[in-house]
Design an enzyme around this catalytic site. Structure first.
Site, mmCIF file in Angstrom:
data_model
loop_
_atom_site.group_PDB
_atom_site.id
_atom_site.type_symbol
_atom_site.label_atom_id
_atom_site.label_comp_id
_atom_site.label_asym_id
_atom_site.label_seq_id
_atom_site.Cartn_x
_atom_site.Cartn_y
_atom_site.Cartn_z
ATOM 1 N N HIS A 208 -95.290 -82.604 -26.757
ATOM 2 C CA HIS A 208 -95.999 -82.464 -28.032
ATOM 3 C C HIS A 208 -95.284 -81.500 -28.976
ATOM 4 O O HIS A 208 -95.579 -80.298 -28.986
ATOM 5 C CB HIS A 208 -97.417 -81.950 -27.785
ATOM 6 C CG HIS A 208 -98.346 -82.952 -27.216
ATOM 7 N ND1 HIS A 208 -99.271 -83.625 -27.978
ATOM 8 C CD2 HIS A 208 -98.497 -83.406 -25.943
ATOM 9 C CE1 HIS A 208 -99.971 -84.444 -27.198
ATOM 10 N NE2 HIS A 208 -99.519 -84.335 -25.967
ATOM 11 N N GLU B 20 -95.748 -81.021 -32.051
ATOM 12 C CA GLU B 20 -96.656 -80.437 -33.046
ATOM 13 C C GLU B 20 -97.284 -79.139 -32.566
ATOM 14 O O GLU B 20 -97.871 -78.394 -33.368
ATOM 15 C CB GLU B 20 -97.749 -81.445 -33.432
ATOM 16 C CG GLU B 20 -98.862 -81.654 -32.433
ATOM 17 C CD GLU B 20 -98.521 -82.598 -31.300
ATOM 18 O OE1 GLU B 20 -99.462 -83.045 -30.613
ATOM 19 O OE2 GLU B 20 -97.324 -82.888 -31.074
ATOM 20 N N CYS C 92 -96.904 -88.627 -27.048
ATOM 21 C CA CYS C 92 -97.791 -88.754 -25.894
ATOM 22 C C CYS C 92 -98.570 -90.077 -25.968
ATOM 23 O O CYS C 92 -98.001 -91.133 -25.739
ATOM 24 C CB CYS C 92 -98.690 -87.533 -25.802
ATOM 25 S SG CYS C 92 -99.519 -87.363 -24.198
#
Length: 239
Positions: A200, A202, A91
């Site tokens: 994302h 994560e 991002c």
């Protein structure tokens, strides 16, 4: 050279980073040692790979990622990239990589001028990078997305080159959430060690905290393969 007992993956914090701790947690869950790094340092502390996390570095006041791309540590990041170190920009980190010219193109305001947050379907277009080897080409995955400046742009010639050389790493499926040209969600450099994407990973590494799946709510862990891929790349390079 013997392989390291545990890969060390650095996560660089910039003023306005929001997802640095999440990235560290994802690295730990994947089996590597996260190393917190600071934007004002010139020391990568001997890490094997790097993550530039999401957020709003410097408030995106000039352009998203533009000021962070000039941070002191980015000189070392550029050297590490040139040396083949695996580097992932997520991002805002993707925005930094294009602003630092480590990846081509640019990222602009979403076409609908709105911040978007959704669990996004993606197709893996390149499974031979340092961050995608644990995927299969053509695999469909779901990764959370949240951005306001996620529209990927490049010239027609550059887009043709990316397509022709297999450097499109991920493509949006179902919905193009931000107007990215050719539905591009992420790209890689020619060496395959530097990857940037808007979603994302994560946030999709542990059951109970990821996207919904057909099996159960919040059970999606497709993001974990990004980090296990990097660990495998580090081990292979050291073997």
């Amino acid at each position: 050279m013997s392989a390291p007992s545990r890969a060390r993956i650095g996560v660089i914090t910039f003023p306005g980073s929001l997802d640095d701790r999440d990235a560290q947690r994802a690295i730990r869950i994947a089996g590597a040692e996260p190393v917190a790094l600071w934007h004002g340092s010139h020391d990568l502390e001997g890490v094997d790979a790097l993550v530039l996390p999401g957020g709003f570095s410097y408030g995106d006041y000039l352009r998203a990622g533009a000021i962070a791309a000039l941070a002191p540590i980015m000189a070392e990041v550029k050297d590490a990239a040139a040396g083949g170190m695996p580097i992932l920009g997520i991002c805002n980190g993707f925005q930094m990589l294009v602003e630092a010219h480590l990846l081509p193109g640019g990222l602009i305001r979403n076409a609908h001028q709105q911040f978007v947050r959704r669990d996004q379907r993606l197709r893996v277009e390149n499974s031979s990078t340092a961050w995608t080897s644990d995927f299969s080409r053509g695999q469909e995955i779901v990764i959370p997305l949240k951005n306001a400046d996620g529209g990927y742009i490049a010239s027609d010639d550059e887009l043709d080159r990316l397509e022709g050389e297999g450097l499109v790493a991920f493509r949006y499926l179902g919905v193009n959430p931000n107007g990215s040209l050719r539905d591009i969600a992420g790209i890689a450099n020619e060496g395959g060690n530097v990857v940037g994407l808007m979603p994302h990973p994560e946030h999709a590494v542990e059951p109970g905290f990821g996207p919904d799946t057909a099996d159960a709510m919040r059970s999606g862990v497709d993001g974990r393969a990004f980090f296990t891929s990097a660990i495998a790349a580090v081990v292979a390079a050291a073997a």
